[in-house]
Each structure stands twice: as structure tokens, then as C-alpha cells.
Design an enzyme around this catalytic site. Structure first.
Site, mmCIF file in Angstrom:
data_model
loop_
_atom_site.group_PDB
_atom_site.id
_atom_site.type_symbol
_atom_site.label_atom_id
_atom_site.label_comp_id
_atom_site.label_asym_id
_atom_site.label_seq_id
_atom_site.Cartn_x
_atom_site.Cartn_y
_atom_site.Cartn_z
ATOM 1 N N ASN A 29 41.969 34.019 36.053
ATOM 2 C CA ASN A 29 42.664 33.844 37.447
ATOM 3 C C ASN A 29 44.041 34.788 37.450
ATOM 4 O O ASN A 29 44.550 35.202 36.302
ATOM 5 C CB ASN A 29 42.570 32.386 37.887
ATOM 6 C CG ASN A 29 43.680 31.486 36.952
ATOM 7 O OD1 ASN A 29 44.385 32.123 36.056
ATOM 8 N ND2 ASN A 29 43.227 30.329 36.880
ATOM 9 N N VAL A 38 34.579 29.126 32.020
ATOM 10 C CA VAL A 38 34.593 29.606 30.946
ATOM 11 C C VAL A 38 36.088 29.726 30.416
ATOM 12 O O VAL A 38 36.236 29.976 29.185
ATOM 13 C CB VAL A 38 33.613 31.277 31.026
ATOM 14 C CG1 VAL A 38 34.406 32.308 32.143
ATOM 15 C CG2 VAL A 38 33.290 31.782 29.492
ATOM 16 N N ASP A 39 36.953 30.165 31.484
ATOM 17 C CA ASP A 39 38.292 30.124 31.221
ATOM 18 C C ASP A 39 38.681 28.850 30.438
ATOM 19 O O ASP A 39 39.540 29.140 29.277
ATOM 20 C CB ASP A 39 39.081 30.296 32.411
ATOM 21 C CG ASP A 39 40.605 30.697 32.605
ATOM 22 O OD1 ASP A 39 40.839 31.099 31.401
ATOM 23 O OD2 ASP A 39 41.279 31.007 33.359
HETATM 24 N N1 APR Z 1 30.290 30.658 28.054
HETATM 25 C C1 APR Z 1 29.672 31.577 28.955
HETATM 26 N N2 APR Z 1 29.716 31.345 30.340
HETATM 27 C C2 APR Z 1 30.294 30.179 30.911
HETATM 28 C C3 APR Z 1 30.743 29.339 30.056
HETATM 29 C C4 APR Z 1 30.833 29.705 28.416
HETATM 30 N N3 APR Z 1 31.403 28.741 27.922
HETATM 31 N N4 APR Z 1 31.322 28.281 30.972
HETATM 32 C C5 APR Z 1 31.002 28.554 32.135
HETATM 33 N N5 APR Z 1 30.280 29.792 32.295
HETATM 34 C C6 APR Z 1 29.639 30.483 33.224
HETATM 35 C C7 APR Z 1 29.736 30.053 34.467
HETATM 36 O O1 APR Z 1 28.347 29.359 34.525
HETATM 37 C C8 APR Z 1 29.447 31.218 35.395
HETATM 38 O O2 APR Z 1 28.139 31.554 35.695
HETATM 39 O O3 APR Z 1 30.808 31.573 33.511
HETATM 40 C C9 APR Z 1 30.336 32.141 34.901
HETATM 41 C C10 APR Z 1 31.703 32.535 35.479
HETATM 42 O O4 APR Z 1 32.152 31.017 36.165
HETATM 43 P P1 APR Z 1 33.700 30.595 36.084
HETATM 44 O O5 APR Z 1 34.041 30.259 34.938
HETATM 45 O O6 APR Z 1 33.745 29.559 37.349
HETATM 46 O O7 APR Z 1 34.566 32.249 36.594
HETATM 47 P P2 APR Z 1 34.589 32.646 38.099
HETATM 48 O O8 APR Z 1 33.692 32.412 38.935
HETATM 49 O O9 APR Z 1 34.939 34.237 37.776
HETATM 50 O O10 APR Z 1 35.896 31.980 38.720
HETATM 51 C C11 APR Z 1 37.218 32.110 38.052
HETATM 52 O O11 APR Z 1 37.541 29.808 37.442
HETATM 53 O O12 APR Z 1 37.917 28.506 35.781
HETATM 54 C C12 APR Z 1 38.438 29.233 36.642
HETATM 55 O O13 APR Z 1 40.675 29.994 35.953
HETATM 56 C C13 APR Z 1 39.339 30.532 36.405
HETATM 57 O O14 APR Z 1 40.337 30.273 38.492
HETATM 58 C C14 APR Z 1 39.662 31.130 37.660
HETATM 59 C C15 APR Z 1 38.098 31.040 38.414
#
Ligand code: APR
Length: 184
Positions: A29, A38-39
Site C-alpha cells: 500500500n 500477500v503484503d
Molecule cells: N503468495 C502469493 N499470492 C498471495 C499470497 C501469498 N502468500 N497471499 C495472498 N495472495 C494473493 C491474493 O490471492 C490475491 O490474488 O495476492 C493477490 C493480491 O491480493 P492482496 O494481497 O489483497 O493485494 P492487492 O489486491 O494488491 O491489495 C493491496 O492489500 O494487504 C493489503 O497492504 C496491502 O493495502 C494493500 C492491499
């Protein structure tokens, strides 16, 4: 697995934190404050030093250490990968707010950093397709297109891994890569 010139592209159904690559991309973010998805997984695996390193980046405006479409690089700390490339995808507002271009910029910026750092492998999550709500198929097409554009330019061997969780994501990424292949 696909091979485009010297670049191989694989879709792997596994958490990004365990992959054997030089660097992983974080779907972060703008404040680089950590989060869920994933973050969260990356911050948990890297340990608290990752958060501290993220907080070292100056704010370019209040609360923004990395604007959408850009990238900031840290060490991987306790992760097996050397670097984390933190990029901020667009929040999906229906597609009319420049979301496709911003998402494309994320991939381009990460590939540019990979070259600058001299990496030979890089793993991406499906940026923006979780909390940020970007439609999966549309996001996968952008990821595939930008990967091919990178591969067309690149002459040295490189490995791109699309790390996804869930069969629906595997299918979407593979479908998008096939569509992009037919455009070569
Ligand atoms: N490895 C690979 N992919 C993952 C993992 C992991 N460990 N965990 C989650 N994902 C996938 C999810 O299934 C999704 O398809 O990563 C993709 C992106 O999802 P998010 O993590 O929610 O990222 P995004 O949609 O870009 O949103 C970003 O979410 O966690 C917060 O801090 C982050 O505010 C930011 C927002």
C-alpha cells in the site's frame, strides 16, 4: 511453462514467500505500512526489519511512500530471496480511473528494477486482485502483456514466476499467457 526469447514464464500455485527466486514483488500500500494478503505474508516471513526498512523511504506526500505504479526496493531480511520489490497497484474503481495503465506501470517498474539490480529471476503475485478488487482476467492480461514486452527486449536468461493461490487464479494467469503468446 512458456519461453519467450531468453525468458521463461511459469505460473506456480504457491505462496510467494517460499519461492526460489532472486526477488519477490510485494502488492503493498502507498504508506508501505504492511497489511493483509500477500503484503502480510511477506512481512511475517521477512521479520520486523522489513517494516523498519519500509519506513525509511521518504513520504512523497503525506502518507505516501510509494505512489501507485511505482516501486521501492528493500532487502529480503529473513526471506530466502535477496530483495523485495514493493509496488502499489491501483484500487479498482471500475476501470475508468487509469487503473489499467497504473497496473501496467507496476509490472514495468518491477522489471526495470530487476534489470537495474542485475537479477535473473523474479516472482510476482497477482497485484491488485485481492483487497484492491481488480478483476482477475483483466489483471492477468496486463501481467502477461508486460511480461512479454520485457521478454522481447531481454537478451540474457531470465525467469518470471507468477505466484498465485487458488485454481481460479492459475487458470486466469495461464489463459492470459496463452492469449498473449498468440499475439507474438
Ligand atoms: N503468495 C502469493 N499470492 C498471495 C499470497 C501469498 N502468500 N497471499 C495472498 N495472495 C494473493 C491474493 O490471492 C490475491 O490474488 O495476492 C493477490 C493480491 O491480493 P492482496 O494481497 O489483497 O493485494 P492487492 O489486491 O494488491 O491489495 C493491496 O492489500 O494487504 C493489503 O497492504 C496491502 O493495502 C494493500 C492491499
Amino acid at each position: 511453462m512458456l519461453i519467450w526469447r531468453a525468458t521463461t514464464v511459469e505460473v506456480v500455485e504457491a505462496s510467494i514467500v517460499g519461492l526460489d527466486v532472486d526477488a519477490i514483488v510485494n502488492a503493498a500500500n502507498a504508506p508501505l505500512a504492511g497489511g493483509g494478503g500477500v503484503d502480510g505474508a511477506i512481512h511475517r516471513a521477512a521479520g520486523p526489519e522489513l517494516y523498519a526498512a519500509c519506513q525509511q523511504f521518504p513520504e512523497v506526500e503525506p502518507g505516501v511512500r510509494c505512489p501507485p505504479g511505482e516501486v521501492r526496493v528493500t532487502s529480503g531480511f529473513l526471506l530466502p530471496q535477496k530483495y523485495v520489490l514493493h509496488t502499489v497497484g491501483p484500487i479498482w474503481f471500475g476501470g475508468g480511473q487509469g487503473e489499467p495503465e497504473t497496473l501496467a506501470c507496476c509490472y514495468r517498474a518491477c522489471f526495470a528494477e530487476a534489470e537495474r539490480l542485475g537479477l535473473s529471476s523474479l516472482a510476482f503475485p497477482a497485484i491488485s486482485t485481492g483487497v484492491y478488487g481488480y478483476p482477475l482476467d483483466a489483471a492477468a492480461l496486463i501481467a502477461a502483456h508486460e511480461t512479454r514486452v520485457f521478454a522481447e527486449r531481454r537478451t540474457a536468461p531470465f525467469r518470471v514466476v507468477m505466484s498465485v493461490l487458488g485454481a481460479e487464479f492459475v487458470e486466469a494467469e495461464e489463459r492470459a499467457l496463452m492469449i498473449e503468446s498468440r499475439r507474438v
